[in-house]
Scaffold this motif. Sequence first.
Motif, PDB file in Angstrom:
ATOM      1  N   GLU A  43      -7.974  13.217 -17.084  1.00  0.00           N
ATOM      2  CA  GLU A  43      -6.955  13.737 -16.170  1.00  0.00           C
ATOM      3  C   GLU A  43      -7.448  13.682 -14.724  1.00  0.00           C
ATOM      4  O   GLU A  43      -6.682  13.399 -13.801  1.00  0.00           O
ATOM      5  N   ARG A  44      -8.751  13.940 -14.525  1.00  0.00           N
ATOM      6  CA  ARG A  44      -9.328  13.909 -13.180  1.00  0.00           C
ATOM      7  C   ARG A  44      -9.196  12.522 -12.556  1.00  0.00           C
ATOM      8  O   ARG A  44      -8.795  12.382 -11.396  1.00  0.00           O
ATOM      9  N   LEU A  45      -9.488  11.463 -13.314  1.00  0.00           N
ATOM     10  CA  LEU A  45      -9.380  10.109 -12.779  1.00  0.00           C
ATOM     11  C   LEU A  45      -7.931   9.712 -12.511  1.00  0.00           C
ATOM     12  O   LEU A  45      -7.647   9.016 -11.539  1.00  0.00           O
ATOM     13  N   ALA A  46      -7.016  10.170 -13.339  1.00  0.00           N
ATOM     14  CA  ALA A  46      -5.596   9.902 -13.100  1.00  0.00           C
ATOM     15  C   ALA A  46      -5.143  10.565 -11.804  1.00  0.00           C
ATOM     16  O   ALA A  46      -4.407   9.966 -11.010  1.00  0.00           O
ATOM     17  N   THR A  47      -5.606  11.781 -11.562  1.00  0.00           N
ATOM     18  CA  THR A  47      -5.248  12.495 -10.333  1.00  0.00           C
ATOM     19  C   THR A  47      -5.867  11.825  -9.114  1.00  0.00           C
ATOM     20  O   THR A  47      -5.216  11.691  -8.071  1.00  0.00           O
ATOM     21  N   LEU A  53      -3.592   6.139  -4.336  1.00  0.00           N
ATOM     22  CA  LEU A  53      -2.477   5.198  -4.263  1.00  0.00           C
ATOM     23  C   LEU A  53      -1.287   5.740  -3.473  1.00  0.00           C
ATOM     24  O   LEU A  53      -0.494   4.961  -2.941  1.00  0.00           O
ATOM     25  N   SER A  54      -1.153   7.047  -3.393  1.00  0.00           N
ATOM     26  CA  SER A  54      -0.006   7.614  -2.668  1.00  0.00           C
ATOM     27  C   SER A  54      -0.169   7.509  -1.155  1.00  0.00           C
ATOM     28  O   SER A  54       0.800   7.691  -0.421  1.00  0.00           O
ATOM     29  N   THR A  67       7.586   6.569  -6.667  1.00  0.00           N
ATOM     30  CA  THR A  67       7.233   7.944  -6.976  1.00  0.00           C
ATOM     31  C   THR A  67       6.041   7.940  -7.933  1.00  0.00           C
ATOM     32  O   THR A  67       6.081   7.282  -8.967  1.00  0.00           O
ATOM     33  N   LEU A  68       5.000   8.689  -7.579  1.00  0.00           N
ATOM     34  CA  LEU A  68       3.803   8.794  -8.410  1.00  0.00           C
ATOM     35  C   LEU A  68       3.677  10.212  -8.943  1.00  0.00           C
ATOM     36  O   LEU A  68       3.798  11.172  -8.192  1.00  0.00           O
ATOM     37  N   GLU A  96      -1.995  -4.750  -7.950  1.00  0.00           N
ATOM     38  CA  GLU A  96      -3.224  -5.202  -7.290  1.00  0.00           C
ATOM     39  C   GLU A  96      -4.017  -4.009  -6.771  1.00  0.00           C
ATOM     40  O   GLU A  96      -5.239  -3.957  -6.898  1.00  0.00           O
ATOM     41  N   MET A  97      -3.322  -3.033  -6.181  1.00  0.00           N
ATOM     42  CA  MET A  97      -4.008  -1.831  -5.688  1.00  0.00           C
ATOM     43  C   MET A  97      -4.600  -1.025  -6.838  1.00  0.00           C
ATOM     44  O   MET A  97      -5.715  -0.505  -6.730  1.00  0.00           O
ATOM     45  N   VAL A  98      -3.885  -0.932  -7.957  1.00  0.00           N
ATOM     46  CA  VAL A  98      -4.413  -0.217  -9.126  1.00  0.00           C
ATOM     47  C   VAL A  98      -5.677  -0.905  -9.631  1.00  0.00           C
ATOM     48  O   VAL A  98      -6.660  -0.239  -9.974  1.00  0.00           O
ATOM     49  N   GLY A  99      -5.682  -2.228  -9.665  1.00  0.00           N
ATOM     50  CA  GLY A  99      -6.874  -2.960 -10.076  1.00  0.00           C
ATOM     51  C   GLY A  99      -8.060  -2.660  -9.175  1.00  0.00           C
ATOM     52  O   GLY A  99      -9.178  -2.439  -9.653  1.00  0.00           O
TER      53      GLY A  99
END
Length: 114
Positions: A43-47, A53-54, A67-68, A96-99
């Motif tokens: 959960e920490r890495l997702a946050t 990214l926001s 919307t994230l 690309e940014m997520v990668g």
Amino acid sequence: MAYCDAECDCCIIFINRVFLFFLFSSLFFMEHTLQLEIPFPSERLATVAMRVLSVDKELKADQVQRTLTTAEEILTVRFECTSTRMLRVSVNSFLEMVGMVTKTMDHYDIPQIQ
């Protein structure tokens, strides 16, 4: 276009029409949507990914809304676009940014002691 100083009926009608145009534009032209769910190890890495990214806003905010959100270890991204082309361009750029974010996490993240 010049407006008169008094609040005459012609100016009020014009302003109301412009407001209604923008209101209806934003309601009806975002007809192409896509929702992605990206799993992370914690959960920490997702946050962290959501926060990173926001920061980058869409360049054409009038044509793309992103919307994230996070729920546990899932990062959810919802795109709403005016056209399929804008949807494709936005999703490709976002992926690309997520990668880049995940590669940076793999390289620099130090697991927290639980």
